[in-house]
Design a protein around this motif. Structure first.
Motif, PDB file in Angstrom:
ATOM      1  N   UNK A   1       0.854  -1.184   0.000  1.00 26.16           N
ATOM      2  CA  UNK A   1       0.000   0.000   0.000  1.00 26.16           C
ATOM      3  C   UNK A   1       0.893   1.237   0.000  1.00 26.16           C
ATOM      4  N   UNK A   2       0.729   2.095  -0.977  1.00 31.52           N
ATOM      5  CA  UNK A   2       1.662   3.210  -1.175  1.00 31.52           C
ATOM      6  C   UNK A   2       1.713   4.145   0.032  1.00 31.52           C
ATOM      7  N   UNK A   3       0.569   4.440   0.613  1.00 31.67           N
ATOM      8  CA  UNK A   3       0.524   5.438   1.679  1.00 31.67           C
ATOM      9  C   UNK A   3       1.097   4.916   2.989  1.00 31.67           C
ATOM     10  N   UNK A   4       0.780   3.658   3.328  1.00 29.36           N
ATOM     11  CA  UNK A   4       1.204   3.110   4.622  1.00 29.36           C
ATOM     12  C   UNK A   4       2.443   2.230   4.524  1.00 29.36           C
ATOM     13  N   UNK A   5       2.820   1.823   3.305  1.00 33.37           N
ATOM     14  CA  UNK A   5       3.944   0.907   3.045  1.00 33.37           C
ATOM     15  C   UNK A   5       3.723  -0.484   3.616  1.00 33.37           C
ATOM     16  N   UNK A   6       2.499  -0.815   4.003  1.00 34.41           N
ATOM     17  CA  UNK A   6       2.206  -2.132   4.552  1.00 34.41           C
ATOM     18  C   UNK A   6       2.024  -3.154   3.438  1.00 34.41           C
ATOM     19  N   UNK A   7       2.437  -4.385   3.731  1.00 35.28           N
ATOM     20  CA  UNK A   7       2.258  -5.492   2.785  1.00 35.28           C
ATOM     21  C   UNK A   7       0.867  -6.093   2.946  1.00 35.28           C
ATOM     22  N   UNK A   8       0.241  -6.458   1.831  1.00 33.97           N
ATOM     23  CA  UNK A   8      -1.058  -7.112   1.842  1.00 33.97           C
ATOM     24  C   UNK A   8      -1.082  -8.198   0.775  1.00 33.97           C
ATOM     25  N   UNK A   9      -1.983  -9.146   0.958  1.00 31.57           N
ATOM     26  CA  UNK A   9      -2.276 -10.135  -0.072  1.00 31.57           C
ATOM     27  C   UNK A   9      -3.528  -9.677  -0.796  1.00 31.57           C
ATOM     28  N   UNK A  10      -3.423  -9.458  -2.099  1.00 33.06           N
ATOM     29  CA  UNK A  10      -4.551  -8.969  -2.891  1.00 33.06           C
ATOM     30  C   UNK A  10      -5.115 -10.117  -3.732  1.00 33.06           C
ATOM     31  N   UNK A  11      -6.365 -10.470  -3.468  1.00 30.23           N
ATOM     32  CA  UNK A  11      -7.038 -11.529  -4.212  1.00 30.23           C
ATOM     33  C   UNK A  11      -7.901 -10.894  -5.297  1.00 30.23           C
ATOM     34  N   UNK A  12      -7.589 -11.228  -6.545  1.00 34.33           N
ATOM     35  CA  UNK A  12      -8.318 -10.698  -7.693  1.00 34.33           C
ATOM     36  C   UNK A  12      -9.224 -11.793  -8.251  1.00 34.33           C
ATOM     37  N   UNK A  13     -10.530 -11.601  -8.145  1.00 34.33           N
ATOM     38  CA  UNK A  13     -11.505 -12.589  -8.610  1.00 34.33           C
ATOM     39  C   UNK A  13     -12.118 -12.080  -9.913  1.00 34.33           C
ATOM     40  N   UNK A  14     -11.971 -12.861 -10.983  1.00 33.54           N
ATOM     41  CA  UNK A  14     -12.488 -12.454 -12.289  1.00 33.54           C
ATOM     42  C   UNK A  14     -14.012 -12.454 -12.282  1.00 33.54           C
ATOM     43  N   UNK A  15     -14.576 -11.314 -12.604  1.00 35.50           N
ATOM     44  CA  UNK A  15     -16.038 -11.223 -12.627  1.00 35.50           C
ATOM     45  C   UNK A  15     -16.643 -12.108 -13.696  1.00 35.50           C
ATOM     46  N   UNK A  16     -15.966 -12.270 -14.831  1.00 36.34           N
ATOM     47  CA  UNK A  16     -16.529 -13.075 -15.908  1.00 36.34           C
ATOM     48  C   UNK A  16     -16.573 -14.559 -15.541  1.00 36.34           C
ATOM     49  N   UNK A  17     -15.830 -14.959 -14.468  1.00 36.18           N
ATOM     50  CA  UNK A  17     -15.848 -16.347 -14.012  1.00 36.18           C
ATOM     51  C   UNK A  17     -16.979 -16.603 -13.019  1.00 36.18           C
ATOM     52  N   UNK A  18     -17.668 -15.531 -12.623  1.00 34.73           N
ATOM     53  CA  UNK A  18     -18.701 -15.654 -11.608  1.00 34.73           C
ATOM     54  C   UNK A  18     -20.049 -15.934 -12.253  1.00 34.73           C
ATOM     55  N   UNK A  19     -20.688 -16.992 -11.780  1.00 34.94           N
ATOM     56  CA  UNK A  19     -22.017 -17.350 -12.259  1.00 34.94           C
ATOM     57  C   UNK A  19     -23.047 -16.628 -11.409  1.00 34.94           C
ATOM     58  N   UNK A  20     -23.376 -15.427 -11.789  1.00 32.72           N
ATOM     59  CA  UNK A  20     -24.283 -14.586 -11.009  1.00 32.72           C
ATOM     60  C   UNK A  20     -25.657 -15.261 -10.927  1.00 32.72           C
ATOM     61  N   UNK A  21     -26.342 -15.295  -9.746  1.00 33.51           N
ATOM     62  CA  UNK A  21     -25.929 -14.624  -8.520  1.00 33.51           C
ATOM     63  C   UNK A  21     -25.180 -15.519  -7.534  1.00 33.51           C
ATOM     64  N   UNK A  22     -25.080 -16.825  -7.808  1.00 32.26           N
ATOM     65  CA  UNK A  22     -24.552 -17.757  -6.812  1.00 32.26           C
ATOM     66  C   UNK A  22     -23.092 -17.462  -6.480  1.00 32.26           C
ATOM     67  N   UNK A  23     -22.239 -17.381  -7.494  1.00 34.35           N
ATOM     68  CA  UNK A  23     -20.816 -17.174  -7.259  1.00 34.35           C
ATOM     69  C   UNK A  23     -20.528 -15.794  -6.685  1.00 34.35           C
ATOM     70  N   UNK A  24     -21.268 -14.796  -7.148  1.00 30.52           N
ATOM     71  CA  UNK A  24     -21.095 -13.438  -6.603  1.00 30.52           C
ATOM     72  C   UNK A  24     -21.423 -13.431  -5.127  1.00 30.52           C
ATOM     73  N   UNK A  25     -22.484 -14.137  -4.758  1.00 31.97           N
ATOM     74  CA  UNK A  25     -22.868 -14.210  -3.345  1.00 31.97           C
ATOM     75  C   UNK A  25     -21.759 -14.835  -2.513  1.00 31.97           C
TER      76      UNK A  25
END
Length: 563
Positions: free
Chosen positions: A92-116
């Protein structure tokens, strides 16, 4: 400012978490009242917790003023990738803290079940406050991704460590499993079934303790307000979910999941039995060359032990045997996590103070809590949406955790309320004190609690059994996973001899709010107005709490001046 009332399809889970927290706060008030020693510190701690709860309530219907976005972070390296998306180590640029960022592809989500499911994972990481569970810093959405930014646990996962050591020493396995038991106990109390307990999802933190992660396929059912289950409700426990989904990691799946039967929280205890066996012996108890072979052995064969002699104790074997009962009605833990927690295998551990135990392994860290700049950093690569690819609908996924809000300058001030339900001024504080003194009672009696239940029963808008709510609050407080070791903190704070009355009034209001949440959940229709009204009531209650301890101190000074 007027808010348009909008139905929130993912609001029910959030409301359920808030409902539970209200009951827990009521339980803490109940415990304080029974102690007969109400101090300024009690009111201040309660106010701080309500501030956080009010913030989370507001976040449920209103996005942050300054939304997190991808440009706030720089990428250090990729941690994992899959069909769902990827997990990146970011700074994170402002705090310099390390994080794990999970990126979930929206096109892989079978709305509404997967989004939920993604929304539920966000809510679990948001509301779960447990030292053995990873927590959320923020979430947001882009054109292509739903993004979860979580605490980065730099140590290895248990699966990797198991590959290195082949099998764990008994004491190492004992501590790891004990901490996982406490995490599962906490989740089950929230009504959450993890569904994918594996060594890979058990991270080893910088201090050598376990952090449970990956709630991507978790389920949420009714909140558990009792510590023990009777025979008549066991069927509801083991058949809580009827979707017959066969999801999870095959070698850790319970027989009822493999056979596509109804299932419930006992599937997590089965997985824990498989994990303990693997920790101690170096492999799972039902190995096979293919997945179908594993399923056949799990559902038809009995548990066996290796022929070679190993330093595995009898109580360890007994725990494994009890967790791997094929009939979930007979499985250890089905009647409550206390069955597992109190097993002789853990008798040498203080299960309520596991963080004080000295781990056998401390991982060597590469980055630590903060990341120095220019360590192979780059902007987080987020591909633009192809012209031929349909852009997903904009999903309101933005959230800032209470502890992380200052990084985005998102204060939560308290408005001054001109009305007070408690109406705590010097006059009625003295009057209440005299009334309490006449009864020669600074603690709450059983009759008072019966009166409170009757009072709640008279409320027309309460549609559930309020008589159980008081007990629920008491149980939830007593079953706190990691109670704070405050010592004799009241000696260092100002005791308010007549503060019981004020705490009692606050206790009743917390129960009422929990009842209103429960009714909203039962209706199955949660809207922005439901959260808005709840936020206003929490804000008002905070104002009254501040007035309570100020008025108590003023009333005490008046009494002292007269003497």
């Amino acid at each position: 400012m007027c808010h348009q009332d909008i139905m929130l399809p993912h609001g029910t889970n959030t409301m359920q978490f808030i409902d539970l927290q209200l009951l827990e706060l009521a339980g803490e008030c109940h415990s304080t009242i029974k102690s007969g020693m109400v101090s300024t510190n009690d009111f201040l701690k309660l106010d701080k917790k309500l501030e956080k709860l009010r913030y989370e309530t507001r976040s449920a219907y209103s996005p942050p003023v300054r939304k997190p976005q991808m440009s706030d972070f720089v990428k250090i390296k990729n941690l994992s990738s899959g069909d769902f998306g990827s997990v990146e180590l970011v700074r994170h640029k402002k705090t310099s803290k390390c994080f794990a960022m999970k990126l979930v592809k929206q096109k892989r989500l079978n709305i509404p079940i997967d989004v939920q499911e993604v929304f539920l994972e966000r809510d679990i990481l948001t509301f779960a406050e447990n030292p053995f569970i990873t927590s959320l810093a923020c979430s947001f959405e882009t054109d292509m991704y739903l993004v979860l930014v979580m605490d980065y646990v730099e140590g290895l996962d248990c699966d990797f460590q198991l590959d290195v050591l082949e099998r764990f020493p008994v004491d190492m396995a004992r501590l790891y499993v004990a901490e996982t038991v406490m995490a599962v106990k906490y989740l089950h109390r929230l009504g959450i079934v993890h569904r994918d307990l594996t060594p890979k999802n058990m991270l080893i933190s910088a201090t050598g303790h376990i952090k449970l992660t990956d709630f991507g396929i978790s389920k949420i059912g009714p909140v558990n307000i009792t510590t023990e289950r009777h025979q008549e409700c066991l069927i509801d426990i083991v058949r809580e979910f009827t979707d017959e989904e066969m999801r999870g990691t095959p070698v850790y799946m319970a027989p009822e999941v493999i056979l596509e039967k109804d299932y419930g929280k006992p599937i997590d205890w089965w997985a824990l039995g498989i994990i303990l066996y693997e920790f101690l012996f170096g492999y799972t108890p039902f190995p096979a060359r293919c997945m179908e072979g594993v399923f056949l052995r799990v559902t038809t064969e009995e548990l066996t032990w290796p022929e070679r002699e190993l330093d595995v104790t009898d109580d360890a074997k007994d725990l494994i045997f009890s967790l791997l009962k094929k009939n979930p009605m007979e499985r250890l833990g089905t009647r409550g996590a206390h069955e597992v927690k109190n097993h002789p295998f853990f008798q040498n551990l203080d299960m309520n103070n596991l963080l004080s135990e000295v781990p056998l392994y401390i991982p060597q860290l590469e980055y630590g809590d903060t990341c120095s700049e220019n360590v192979g950093e780059s902007e987080v690569d987020v591909p633009s949406v192809d012209e031929d690819e349909e852009k997903e609908d904009n999903i309101s996924f933005s959230y800032l955790a209470f502890r992380f809000r200052k990084a985005y300058d998102s204060p939560t001030p308290i408005k001054q309320s001109h009305s007070s339900q408690l109406n705590l001024n010097e006059g009625n504080i003295q009057e209440s004190a005299e009334s309490l003194n006449e009864e020669d009672d600074t603690t709450s009696s059983g009759e008072n609690f019966e009166d409170a239940v009757e009072y709640l029963d008279d409320e027309d808008d309460m549609t559930f059994d309020e008589g159980k709510v008081e007990k629920a609050a008491e149980i939830l407080h007593e079953e706190e996973v990691m109670p704070h070791n405050e010592g004799n903190v009241k000696e260092a704070t100002e005791i308010l001899p007549h503060g019981t009355y004020s705490m009692w009034c606050i206790y009743l209001q917390l129960l009422e709010l929990a009842g209103e949440c429960h009714s909203t959940i039962q209706s199955g229709m949660v809207s922005t107005n439901d959260f808005l009204k709840l936020e206003e009531k929490l804000e008002k209650l905070r104002y009254e709490i501040c007035g309570a301890y100020e008025a108590q101190k003023t009333g005490q000074r008046v009494v002292e001046s007269k003497t």
